[in-house]
Design a protein around this motif. Sequence first.
Motif, mmCIF file in Angstrom:
data_model
loop_
_atom_site.group_PDB
_atom_site.id
_atom_site.type_symbol
_atom_site.label_atom_id
_atom_site.label_comp_id
_atom_site.label_asym_id
_atom_site.label_seq_id
_atom_site.Cartn_x
_atom_site.Cartn_y
_atom_site.Cartn_z
ATOM 1 N N GLY A 19 -21.564 -36.285 14.082
ATOM 2 C CA GLY A 19 -20.632 -35.180 14.188
ATOM 3 C C GLY A 19 -20.801 -34.188 13.052
ATOM 4 N N PRO A 20 -19.896 -33.223 12.985
ATOM 5 C CA PRO A 20 -19.977 -32.214 11.927
ATOM 6 C C PRO A 20 -19.343 -32.702 10.633
ATOM 7 C CG PRO A 20 -18.068 -31.792 13.281
ATOM 8 C CD PRO A 20 -18.770 -32.991 13.902
ATOM 9 N N VAL A 21 -19.610 -32.000 9.559
ATOM 10 C CA VAL A 21 -18.799 -32.136 8.351
ATOM 11 C C VAL A 21 -17.428 -31.542 8.678
ATOM 12 C CG1 VAL A 21 -18.492 -31.338 5.976
ATOM 13 C CG2 VAL A 21 -20.764 -32.043 6.777
ATOM 14 N N VAL A 22 -16.371 -32.283 8.395
ATOM 15 C CA VAL A 22 -15.013 -31.832 8.723
ATOM 16 C C VAL A 22 -14.251 -31.501 7.449
ATOM 17 C CG1 VAL A 22 -12.790 -32.489 9.729
ATOM 18 C CG2 VAL A 22 -14.923 -33.099 10.893
ATOM 19 N N VAL A 23 -13.744 -30.279 7.394
ATOM 20 C CA VAL A 23 -12.838 -29.869 6.327
ATOM 21 C C VAL A 23 -11.422 -30.096 6.839
ATOM 22 C CG1 VAL A 23 -12.053 -27.987 4.852
ATOM 23 C CG2 VAL A 23 -14.467 -28.124 5.520
ATOM 24 N N TRP A 24 -10.697 -30.992 6.192
ATOM 25 C CA TRP A 24 -9.325 -31.293 6.609
ATOM 26 C C TRP A 24 -8.341 -30.783 5.560
ATOM 27 C CZ3 TRP A 24 -6.396 -36.455 5.830
ATOM 28 C CH2 TRP A 24 -5.136 -36.366 6.415
ATOM 29 N N ASN A 25 -7.548 -29.800 5.927
ATOM 30 C CA ASN A 25 -6.460 -29.341 5.065
ATOM 31 C C ASN A 25 -5.304 -30.320 5.249
ATOM 32 O OD1 ASN A 25 -7.754 -26.504 6.277
ATOM 33 N ND2 ASN A 25 -7.473 -26.558 4.067
ATOM 34 N N CYS A 26 -5.288 -31.371 4.436
ATOM 35 C CA CYS A 26 -4.358 -32.481 4.652
ATOM 36 C C CYS A 26 -2.912 -32.099 4.363
ATOM 37 C CB CYS A 26 -4.786 -33.689 3.823
ATOM 38 S SG CYS A 26 -4.565 -33.496 2.034
ATOM 39 N N THR A 27 -2.715 -31.015 3.645
ATOM 40 C CA THR A 27 -1.380 -30.503 3.350
ATOM 41 C C THR A 27 -1.484 -29.006 3.128
ATOM 42 O OG1 THR A 27 0.545 -30.697 1.880
ATOM 43 C CG2 THR A 27 -1.613 -30.911 0.852
ATOM 44 N N ASN A 28 -0.368 -28.316 3.321
ATOM 45 C CA ASN A 28 -0.346 -26.890 2.988
ATOM 46 C C ASN A 28 0.532 -26.628 1.777
ATOM 47 O OD1 ASN A 28 -1.565 -24.439 3.845
ATOM 48 N ND2 ASN A 28 0.438 -23.670 4.472
ATOM 49 N N THR A 29 0.962 -27.699 1.131
ATOM 50 C CA THR A 29 1.780 -27.593 -0.076
ATOM 51 C C THR A 29 0.867 -27.443 -1.288
ATOM 52 O OG1 THR A 29 3.461 -29.012 0.934
ATOM 53 C CG2 THR A 29 3.543 -28.739 -1.466
ATOM 54 N N CYS A 30 1.232 -26.559 -2.179
ATOM 55 C CA CYS A 30 0.406 -26.341 -3.374
ATOM 56 C C CYS A 30 1.292 -25.992 -4.562
ATOM 57 C CB CYS A 30 -0.605 -25.224 -3.121
ATOM 58 S SG CYS A 30 -1.892 -25.120 -4.406
ATOM 59 N N ASN A 31 0.818 -26.351 -5.744
ATOM 60 C CA ASN A 31 1.546 -26.053 -6.980
ATOM 61 C C ASN A 31 1.102 -24.741 -7.614
ATOM 62 O OD1 ASN A 31 -0.971 -27.346 -7.470
ATOM 63 N ND2 ASN A 31 -0.369 -27.842 -9.567
ATOM 64 N N LEU A 32 0.103 -24.067 -7.010
ATOM 65 C CA LEU A 32 -0.345 -22.770 -7.508
ATOM 66 C C LEU A 32 -0.149 -21.714 -6.415
ATOM 67 C CD1 LEU A 32 -3.657 -23.705 -9.398
ATOM 68 C CD2 LEU A 32 -1.311 -23.634 -10.285
ATOM 69 N N ARG A 33 -0.422 -20.471 -6.771
ATOM 70 C CA ARG A 33 -0.280 -19.362 -5.818
ATOM 71 C C ARG A 33 -1.508 -18.460 -5.956
ATOM 72 N NH1 ARG A 33 2.523 -18.010 -1.134
ATOM 73 N NH2 ARG A 33 2.674 -15.744 -0.985
ATOM 74 N N CYS A 34 -2.662 -18.967 -5.505
ATOM 75 C CA CYS A 34 -3.930 -18.266 -5.699
ATOM 76 C C CYS A 34 -4.013 -17.031 -4.813
ATOM 77 C CB CYS A 34 -5.087 -19.203 -5.409
ATOM 78 S SG CYS A 34 -5.044 -20.715 -6.403
ATOM 79 N N ARG A 35 -4.519 -15.951 -5.360
ATOM 80 C CA ARG A 35 -4.551 -14.663 -4.661
ATOM 81 C C ARG A 35 -5.402 -14.689 -3.409
ATOM 82 N NH1 ARG A 35 -6.370 -10.503 -9.156
ATOM 83 N NH2 ARG A 35 -6.473 -9.155 -7.321
ATOM 84 N N HIS A 36 -6.424 -15.526 -3.382
ATOM 85 C CA HIS A 36 -7.404 -15.494 -2.298
ATOM 86 C C HIS A 36 -7.282 -16.675 -1.346
ATOM 87 C CE1 HIS A 36 -8.857 -18.313 -5.173
ATOM 88 N NE2 HIS A 36 -9.962 -18.596 -4.520
ATOM 89 N N CYS A 37 -6.195 -17.433 -1.403
ATOM 90 C CA CYS A 37 -6.075 -18.684 -0.657
ATOM 91 C C CYS A 37 -6.223 -18.468 0.848
ATOM 92 C CB CYS A 37 -4.727 -19.342 -0.945
ATOM 93 S SG CYS A 37 -4.465 -20.877 -0.041
ATOM 94 N N TYR A 38 -7.260 -19.056 1.450
ATOM 95 C CA TYR A 38 -7.489 -18.871 2.887
ATOM 96 C C TYR A 38 -6.423 -19.582 3.714
ATOM 97 C CZ TYR A 38 -9.539 -23.595 3.119
ATOM 98 O OH TYR A 38 -9.742 -24.953 3.059
ATOM 99 N N ALA A 39 -5.764 -20.616 3.140
ATOM 100 C CA ALA A 39 -4.754 -21.378 3.877
ATOM 101 C C ALA A 39 -3.342 -20.828 3.674
ATOM 102 C CB ALA A 39 -4.798 -22.841 3.449
ATOM 103 N N ASP A 40 -3.191 -19.836 2.814
ATOM 104 C CA ASP A 40 -1.881 -19.271 2.510
ATOM 105 C C ASP A 40 -0.882 -20.376 2.159
ATOM 106 O OD1 ASP A 40 0.045 -17.325 2.090
ATOM 107 O OD2 ASP A 40 0.559 -17.098 4.210
ATOM 108 N N SER A 41 -1.277 -21.256 1.245
ATOM 109 C CA SER A 41 -0.456 -22.401 0.850
ATOM 110 C C SER A 41 0.751 -21.959 0.028
ATOM 111 C CB SER A 41 -1.301 -23.388 0.046
ATOM 112 O OG SER A 41 -2.388 -23.843 0.812
ATOM 113 N N LYS A 42 1.780 -22.803 0.031
ATOM 114 C CA LYS A 42 3.038 -22.464 -0.656
ATOM 115 C C LYS A 42 3.597 -23.711 -1.349
ATOM 116 C CE LYS A 42 4.320 -18.832 2.650
ATOM 117 N NZ LYS A 42 3.051 -18.863 3.417
ATOM 118 N N PRO A 43 4.464 -23.512 -2.362
ATOM 119 C CA PRO A 43 5.035 -24.649 -3.098
ATOM 120 C C PRO A 43 6.257 -25.243 -2.387
ATOM 121 C CG PRO A 43 5.748 -22.615 -4.099
ATOM 122 C CD PRO A 43 4.798 -22.226 -2.985
#
Length: 397
Positions: free
Chosen positions: A36-60
């Motif tokens: 199969g393919p290499v799988v990128v799994w965004n296991c959570t969308n919670t983050c302790n930072l607020r990066c300007r370029h975040c492709y997942a638009d994660s939030k705290p």
Amino acid sequence: MVGVTQILCGLSDAGDAYRYTPKATGEKFGIKEGHGPVVVWNCTNTCNLRCRHCYADSKPIQFDEELNTKEAKALIDDLAGLKVPVLLVSGGEPLLRKDLFELINYAAVKGIRTTLSTNGTLIDQETAKAIKAGGVGYVGISIDGMREKNDVFRGAQGSFDKAAAGIRNCLSIGQKVGLRFTISRSNYSEINSVFEFIKEEGIPRVCFYHLAYSGRGSCMADEDITLEEKRQVMDLIIKEAAKLKGKTEILTVDNHADAAYLYLQIKKNYPDQAERALRFLSMNGGNRSGMAIANIDFKGDVHPDQFSQQHHLGSIRERKFSEIWKDPEEPLLSKLRDRKPLLRGRCSDCSWLRICNGNLRVRAEAVSGDFWASDPACYLTDEEIKEGKNDCFVEYH
């Protein structure tokens, strides 16, 4: 992903088995036949930072839609059955997921190599030991400039020092770790300093990411560097790779024009290495979103890659990933797996499609609204896009 040190210096890495695989460019469902393919799994969308370029638009904040432990293990079972070689666990910040190490250990039992993409700020000595004990093959820690630049970019004061400590904690116990740097208008002048930091700290790997116009970065086309500056950055990276002579693995990510540019520079300056370089780049095949790489977000929705989360292929809560991935009726996957006739503009006429495969579709869509338009971040000149017609591309088996 272009392995500059592999192509230029011959330095090998575990990931080469996935990047440079015979028949890789012809395989429609994975890195090679039977896998199969290499799988990128965004296991959570919670983050302790607020990066300007975040492709997942994660939030705290905590997200109720996140896959639970039972669902995550069922996903891993399915990926093991599909013979997925690597599960790249990302976020958000994956270390904020409470059952992360239970899932990493479960993946190891199922024979799946895991890698971790993290901001590194939470990796103290005990966490580093847990990562290594879980059999994680590689930890990529994001640093986007030296202290002040990085902290502004990542939206949190002190994030550089914490990430640097995370790298040191991994290195101190022999956990393979590397630095990830996303190139933008605000930080590309820091690349020389980042190379010095890598040398001082003895960091064995660095990946330079070109800006993807996705998530919070979807409106950041104006934050990207110019095409001429992209050429200058590649010249610097090539120069540093030659100086380091394989002591540090250097890769560039998310701009497959780098493959053609690197080959042209090798052909010009190191002609005796040109044939070997073209052989590896031909096996790599350029962008393989929807072919050899896939994305599953924190809700279980499937996408062609982590930057194309606006394109939904299905949900693992409704169908197994393996069923979605191999569905011959899925229109976008079918198109991505035979994309060359669909490409428009400069991409359609480019002689380097065999080693680029149309570059990053999300940038084309973000700027033009057309998923199949030319990637605006391609920095090859009109003369250079024709130059590959003179080179002999061979099927490698």
